[in-house]
Design an enzyme around this catalytic site. Structure first.
Site, short mmCIF file in Angstrom:
data_model
loop_
_atom_site.label_atom_id
_atom_site.label_comp_id
_atom_site.label_asym_id
_atom_site.label_seq_id
_atom_site.Cartn_x
_atom_site.Cartn_y
_atom_site.Cartn_z
N CYS A 188 0.80 -1.22 0.00
CA CYS A 188 0.00 0.00 0.00
C CYS A 188 0.83 1.27 0.00
O CYS A 188 0.74 2.09 -0.91
CB CYS A 188 -0.93 -0.02 1.21
N HIS B 142 -1.67 7.07 3.43
CA HIS B 142 -0.63 6.23 4.04
C HIS B 142 0.72 6.96 4.13
O HIS B 142 1.77 6.33 4.02
CB HIS B 142 -0.47 4.92 3.28
#
Length: 315
Positions: free
Chosen positions: A83, A133
């Site tokens: 991710c 993120h």
């Protein structure tokens, strides 16, 4: 500031009348450019979408309509299977090895140019809502952040690369399949509804402003349809009576290649002989989560239309 030139003041402010120079002048302070709405979703598997797969069972009416009047890429791939590194590659346009983005606890330097820096330099108001993120620096070129991230922004998810076989307790696990099904609420639903609300409100507020303001570059990033596979009844029920397809390919655990066996281990799914019903429930919940994201996209497009912004916005 790197090779992309001098950044404007942060942020450059348009005067109330929106014009450069004295009142009555007709030169806009910021040249006319289309707004940009960049929508992201997490673990949205392209091969399962109807726009790529005519046999798809997933109901995505808003994405389908958008695709009919859009450029659809048939061969677009992430530069990392994880991710955070994948997102860092996306925002910077550089490979993981160039920016040292190797795992979900890697932070890239704040001096690494991103598309947000470039757009801001081109006169855009850059705003982020939702998951990106980021580790450490939470902006990376964005001027505004409408929500916090759903995941830690520190180094709590650091891994020891000298222990490749170690399973981390916070990582994916078999409960996503064993407990798949309808739910009343999850933290992911809480998060994405905040992302959607704040994004819609941003568009409403932008539409209220005086002419001549900077164009917006708004990133809206949802965490769905990321596991766990649990979704509200409204979206679970969309697939009532649908005989959910099983995967086309099944490889016995003993016949998996070494890397796939390692992935099964770290995701805690090795040794589980999932039944067809368990697999179908997980896929049905995933399908419902995709339909949920599609519904969110439809709401954003509806706001653009109602506020008169759709004709001046690239999505």
């Amino acid at each position: 500031m790197g090779s992309y030139g001098q950044l404007p003041e942060s942020p450059p402010i348009s005067p109330p009348n929106g014009y450069q120079g004295l009142d009555g002048f007709s030169t806009p302070l910021f040249p006319a450019k289309p707004n940009i709405l960049f929508i992201m979703a997490d673990q949205l598997a392209a091969p399962l979408l109807k726009i790529h797969n005519a046999k798809s069972q997933i109901k995505t009416p808003n994405l389908d309509k958008l695709a009919e009047r859009s450029v659809v890429f048939d061969s677009a791939y992430c530069n990392s299977p994880l991710c955070a590194p994948s997102r860092m590659c996306l925002i910077s346009g550089q490979l993981p090895s160039k920016i040292a983005a190797y795992d979900n606890a890697c932070s890239i330097g704040s001096d690494v140019p991103t598309y947000a820096h470039y757009l801001r330099n081109a006169g855009y108001e850059t705003t982020l809502a939702g998951k990106m993120h980021f580790i450490g620096d939470q902006l990376h070129g964005y001027e505004n952040r409408l929500t916090a991230d759903i995941y830690p922004g520190d180094f709590g998810w650091a891994v020891n690369w000298d222990e490749p076989g170690r399973r981390l307790e916070w990582y994916h696990n078999s409960s996503s399949i064993l407990q798949a099904g309808p739910c009343v609420r999850t933290n992911q639903l809480d998060y994405d509804e905040e992302v959607l609300y704040k994004s819609k409100q941003y568009l409403y507020d932008y539409a209220r402003e005086a002419p001549g303001k900077r164009p917006f570059a708004l990133t809206v990033s949802f965490t769905h349809p990321h596991d766990p596979y649990a979704i509200e009844d409204k979206y679970w029920d969309l697939y009532d009576g649908v005989d959910i397809d099983l995967p086309d390919v099944h490889i016995e655990e003993k016949d998996q290649d070494p890397h796939s066996r390692r992935l099964q281990h770290v995701c805690e799914i090795e040794g589980h002989n999932f039944t067809p019903d368990q697999i179908k429930r997980a896929r049905r919940a995933y399908y419902g989560a995709v339909s949920y994201v599609d519904d969110c996209i439809g709401q954003l497009l509806d706001v653009l239309k109602k506020t008169g912004l759709s004709d001046d916005t690239v999505m």
